[in-house]
Structure formats: structure tokens, C-alpha cells
Design an enzyme around this catalytic site. Sequence first.
Site, PDB file in Angstrom:
ATOM      1  N   SER A 236      -5.033  -0.659 -37.472  1.00 26.56           N
ATOM      2  CA  SER A 236      -4.617  -1.587 -36.423  1.00 26.56           C
ATOM      3  C   SER A 236      -3.278  -2.197 -36.796  1.00 26.56           C
ATOM      4  CB  SER A 236      -5.654  -2.696 -36.268  1.00 26.56           C
ATOM      5  OG  SER A 236      -5.177  -3.740 -35.432  1.00 26.56           O
TER       6      SER A 236
ATOM      7  N   TYR B 268     -11.677  -9.283 -39.275  1.00 27.75           N
ATOM      8  CA  TYR B 268     -11.340  -7.947 -38.792  1.00 27.75           C
ATOM      9  C   TYR B 268     -10.101  -7.413 -39.515  1.00 27.75           C
ATOM     10  CZ  TYR B 268      -9.561  -4.362 -35.571  1.00 27.75           C
ATOM     11  OH  TYR B 268      -9.068  -3.202 -35.027  1.00 27.75           O
TER      12      TYR B 268
END
Length: 246
Positions: free
Chosen positions: A127, A140
Site C-alpha cells: 500500500s 494497518y
Amino acid sequence: MKTVLITGCSSGYGLETARYFLAQGWNVIATMRTPREGLFPPSDRLRVLALDVTRPESIAAAIEAAGPIDVLVNNAGIGALGAFEATPMSKVRALFETNTFGVMAMTQAVLPMFRRQRSGVVVNVTSSVTLAPMPLVAAYTASKTAIQGFTGSLAHELRDFGLAVKLVEPGYGPSTNFTQNSGEAIDAMIPEAYAPFANSIFAAFATQGPVTTAADVAEIVWLAANDPSERLRYPAGPDAVALAAA
């Protein structure tokens, strides 16, 4: 004709990536926790297999059923949005089980095959939160950042065997099911004291410029899987490309 195994193909980036490789003439093994054949056009080059990357027995069964593969795309992941203070440690552990340990377990499962073949590519989808700190996604981000370090180190280990490991770093993708698979309601993870700050962040997201689409990610995963160079990182989506350049 090459074969790719992709995890997390029930929606979002994984689904689009599986469709993209299929359109390029590859054999595709699309995996997901609950197989759904109707997601893809009929093709004798497609197999849909059950796979839960958090369960060793599920990984072993999927690898055995898949047979020889040329590329593994570790795409399966779960998201979590909220203040870290209000994020249960059970949720933090769940994030790492899928986003971190699941990627490591899948990679470890295919490496003996790749090493015997003297060929193979592992593409790990992380990400753009690993490119620049972003609020409300601390746990996360930690789970994805671990894979950045893991992949970079592993690339050195495997180079002498003719194997490659790549990182694809998607940007902000509002069309994905980022929080829907988290098992936690967003409201429960944003206490009242954090609400003003969180609302300002959500407003900024709503007015953000170009964002990442599933098609952006599929194309970059394809590029990474087919790039014979020693390049490690591939930002995906205009926002991720801008962050990487910065």
C-alpha cells in the site's frame, strides 16, 4: 503459457488482476476464501480455488491443487480504519495474520517449487501507506510496512536462484472494500474525542485528486510479474506514483 496464482480474488484489486492476467492469455488460479465461479468469464485457462491464507492446511491444499506455477501474487488483505487507541488488539493481530503472516506463509509455501524450477516471481501487494505516514491506519500501516522490509531482504536471498520478489504499492482506492472485511464498525474505532480530527481526514479524502483504480493495480502487477530487471518497487495509481516521487 505461464500460470499465476493470485490470492484474495473475490473483489477489488485481486479480482481485476485475475481478469487482467486471463485477458493476457495466462493460466490463472484465482483463490478466495469462498470460491465464486461467476466472477469471471468462462475459460479453460481459469481455476477458482478455496484459500484462507491464515490457515496452514488451506495453504497446503491450495498449493497442491494448483500444481506448478510461475508467479505468486500475494494480494489478499484486510483493512482497518480508526484511531489506534480504539483498535482492539484482536483486530491488530488479525491484520498481521492476513496482511503479514499470510503473505509470508504463502511465499514460504511456493519457494521450494520455484527453487527447483530455477524460476519464479513473487509479487507482494502492499500500500502507499508505506510511502508516507497517513492517519487513522496505524495498525494497518504496520502490517504492510513489515512486508516492505520482508520483500527487500528476501529479494537478496533468492537472486542467486534466479527468483524475483517484487513490491506493488497501490494508492488510495475508494472503490475497494477496504473496511468491509475488517469485522469492526468504523464508528466503534473512532471515539468521540477523535471525531473532529477524523472528520477533517474524511473530508480531505473526499476532495482528493486522482486516486487509484483496480485497473491501475492490475496493470502494475502485470508489469512487475514480467519485468526481468532487479527493480523492487512499483507504485500503482497516480497518487501512489506522486508519493513515490516525493
